[in-house]
Design an enzyme around this catalytic site. Structure first.
Site, mmCIF file in Angstrom:
data_model
loop_
_atom_site.group_PDB
_atom_site.id
_atom_site.type_symbol
_atom_site.label_atom_id
_atom_site.label_comp_id
_atom_site.label_asym_id
_atom_site.label_seq_id
_atom_site.Cartn_x
_atom_site.Cartn_y
_atom_site.Cartn_z
ATOM 1 C CG MET A 159 71.354 52.416 72.652
ATOM 2 S SD MET A 159 69.574 52.197 72.407
ATOM 3 C CE MET A 159 69.004 53.864 72.108
ATOM 4 C CG HIS A 212 56.597 62.237 70.616
ATOM 5 N ND1 HIS A 212 56.969 60.962 70.934
ATOM 6 C CD2 HIS A 212 57.709 63.013 70.765
ATOM 7 C CE1 HIS A 212 58.263 60.958 71.246
ATOM 8 N NE2 HIS A 212 58.728 62.182 71.149
ATOM 9 N N GLY A 227 60.599 55.611 75.467
ATOM 10 C CA GLY A 227 61.574 54.699 74.872
ATOM 11 C C GLY A 227 61.632 54.819 73.353
ATOM 12 C CB THR A 260 69.368 48.130 71.319
ATOM 13 O OG1 THR A 260 69.003 46.777 71.627
ATOM 14 C CG2 THR A 260 69.535 48.280 69.826
ATOM 15 C CE LYS A 264 62.411 61.867 77.908
ATOM 16 N NZ LYS A 264 63.453 62.099 76.843
ATOM 17 C CB SER A 311 61.233 59.809 81.797
ATOM 18 O OG SER A 311 62.152 59.930 80.744
ATOM 19 C CG MET A 315 71.099 57.817 76.522
ATOM 20 S SD MET A 315 69.847 56.600 76.116
ATOM 21 C CE MET A 315 69.690 56.904 74.368
HETATM 22 P P1 A3P Z 1 64.666 57.821 81.726
HETATM 23 O O1 A3P Z 1 64.560 59.305 81.705
HETATM 24 O O2 A3P Z 1 63.700 57.189 82.670
HETATM 25 O O3 A3P Z 1 66.058 57.324 81.937
HETATM 26 P P2 A3P Z 1 62.465 58.857 74.612
HETATM 27 O O4 A3P Z 1 63.520 58.308 73.711
HETATM 28 O O5 A3P Z 1 61.081 58.483 74.240
HETATM 29 O O6 A3P Z 1 62.666 60.319 74.833
HETATM 30 O O7 A3P Z 1 62.645 58.145 76.031
HETATM 31 C C1 A3P Z 1 63.730 58.431 76.849
HETATM 32 C C2 A3P Z 1 63.718 57.451 77.997
HETATM 33 O O8 A3P Z 1 64.083 56.149 77.496
HETATM 34 C C3 A3P Z 1 64.758 57.796 79.044
HETATM 35 O O9 A3P Z 1 64.225 57.303 80.274
HETATM 36 C C4 A3P Z 1 65.950 56.989 78.562
HETATM 37 O O10 A3P Z 1 66.930 56.771 79.533
HETATM 38 C C5 A3P Z 1 65.241 55.700 78.166
HETATM 39 N N1 A3P Z 1 66.057 54.863 77.268
HETATM 40 C C6 A3P Z 1 66.697 55.219 76.145
HETATM 41 N N2 A3P Z 1 67.386 54.178 75.634
HETATM 42 C C7 A3P Z 1 67.162 53.133 76.462
HETATM 43 C C8 A3P Z 1 67.616 51.769 76.491
HETATM 44 N N3 A3P Z 1 68.441 51.291 75.566
HETATM 45 N N4 A3P Z 1 67.185 50.979 77.496
HETATM 46 C C9 A3P Z 1 66.344 51.452 78.449
HETATM 47 N N5 A3P Z 1 65.902 52.728 78.481
HETATM 48 C C10 A3P Z 1 66.298 53.555 77.506
#
Ligand code: A3P
Length: 306
Positions: free
Chosen positions: A243, A119, A61, A238, A59, A149, A267
């Site tokens: 996204m 991870h 990013g 991006t 979580k 998250s 997302m």
């Molecule tokens: P939130 O749950 O806070 O919205 P991962 O890909 O490691 O599982 O992380 C997911 C987190 O990254 C989620 O956070 C998601 O919304 C956020 N995320 C994915 N794409 C993003 C983007 N382009 N910009 C900002 N945050 C992003």
């Protein structure tokens, strides 16, 4: 703080039937039991010098940096990035869930140069990565937003145990009783590893604050040289908004038996500081005190807001 919680808490947790598999454990680190059962294959994985490994605590990013890296690799060609869903473009090393091929099998079948995702904390990474000269990009996100998250992710992801109440989850996260273990040790381990291996260490908050600046760092690290116009296009494509709408990145193709996005979207918000909508004042105090102890002596510069 906490203004969104009442609404979110009304939704029932799918886990209430108790159907989700419990986590297993490797060297004291909790991991999905399917990963634990496949541990031998994962540890024997052979990294190559021209691999690029994307590594994050869950979580933080991951999907975001994956899309950025792919856009850079494809020189900003959006169509090429649409060739398949993001989780198929970059094998997830410790993924093991039949009947799909495991992450290791997917990586082994992939032509070089490969981009891989993990991870795992440093101590569990297959040793061949440390023996290779492969590049690694690590993205770290502040612990409070990561916890929030992860909590919502566990509400909707059927491959992980149900998170319980927010109060229970708050304790479990601080005690490292979540998949991939303690956030604190993960970020500290990778921060230290950058002194002995080629690692670009990025922060979610920095990418959010100035995506162009951080994307330029990634381009340089990958040894690429892209025109300004292409870099601007990568920044646009991006963005969270793009996204979230992109079926190749928003997990909308994943069946609801794996991710039920009617509970919480993959997302979700994509912001810095959502923890303020979840942490009570008392929880924030407890967290900060514990954080100070666990993070003592590290130079890691996290920002909880921007
Ligand atoms: P939130 O749950 O806070 O919205 P991962 O890909 O490691 O599982 O992380 C997911 C987190 O990254 C989620 O956070 C998601 O919304 C956020 N995320 C994915 N794409 C993003 C983007 N382009 N910009 C900002 N945050 C992003």
């Amino acid at each position: 703080m906490k203004e969104n919680m009442a609404q979110e808490a009304k939704r029932p947790l799918l886990s209430e039937g108790g159907k989700r598999a419990p986590l297993g454990e490797v060297q004291g680190i909790l991991l999905p039991s399917t990963t634990v059962n496949n541990w031998d294959q994962i540890q024997k994985f052979k990294a190559k010098n021209d691999d690029l490994l994307i590594c994050t605590y869950p979580k933080s990013g991951t999907t975001w940096i994956q899309e950025i890296v792919d856009m850079i690799e494809q020189n900003g060609d959006v169509e090429k990035c649409q060739r398949s869903v993001i989780h198929h473009r970059h094998p997830f090393l410790e993924w093991a869930r039949l009947p799909q091929p495991s992450g290791v099998e997917q990586a082994n079948a992939m032509p070089s140069p490969r981009v891989l995702k993990t991870h795992l904390p440093t101590q569990l990474l297959p040793p061949s990565f440390w023996e290779s000269t492969c590049k690694i990009i690590y993205v770290a996100r502040n612990a409070k937003d990561c916890m929030v998250s992860y909590y919502h992710f566990q509400r909707m992801s059927q491959t992980l145990p149900a998170p319980g109440t927010w109060e229970e989850y708050f304790e479990n996260f601080m005690n490292g009783k979540v998949s991939c273990g303690p956030w604190y040790d993960h970020v500290k381990g990778w921060w230290k590893a950058k002194d002995k291996h080629q690692i670009l260490f990025l922060f979610y908050e920095d990418i959010k604050e100035n995506p162009k600046r951080e994307i330029q760092k990634v381009i340089k690290f990958m040894g690429k040289n892209l025109d300004e116009m292409i870099i601007d296009k990568i920044v646009q494509e991006t963005s969270f908004e793009k996204m979230k709408e992109n079926p190749m990145t928003n997990r909308s193709t994943v069946p609801t038996t794996v991710m039920d996005q009617s509970i919480s979207p993959f997302m979700r918000k994509g912001i810095v500081g959502d923890w303020k909508n979840h942490f009570t004042v008392a929880q924030n105090e407890i967290f900060d005190k514990d954080y100070k102890k666990k993070m003592e002596g590290t130079s890691l510069p996290f920002r909880m807001e921007i």
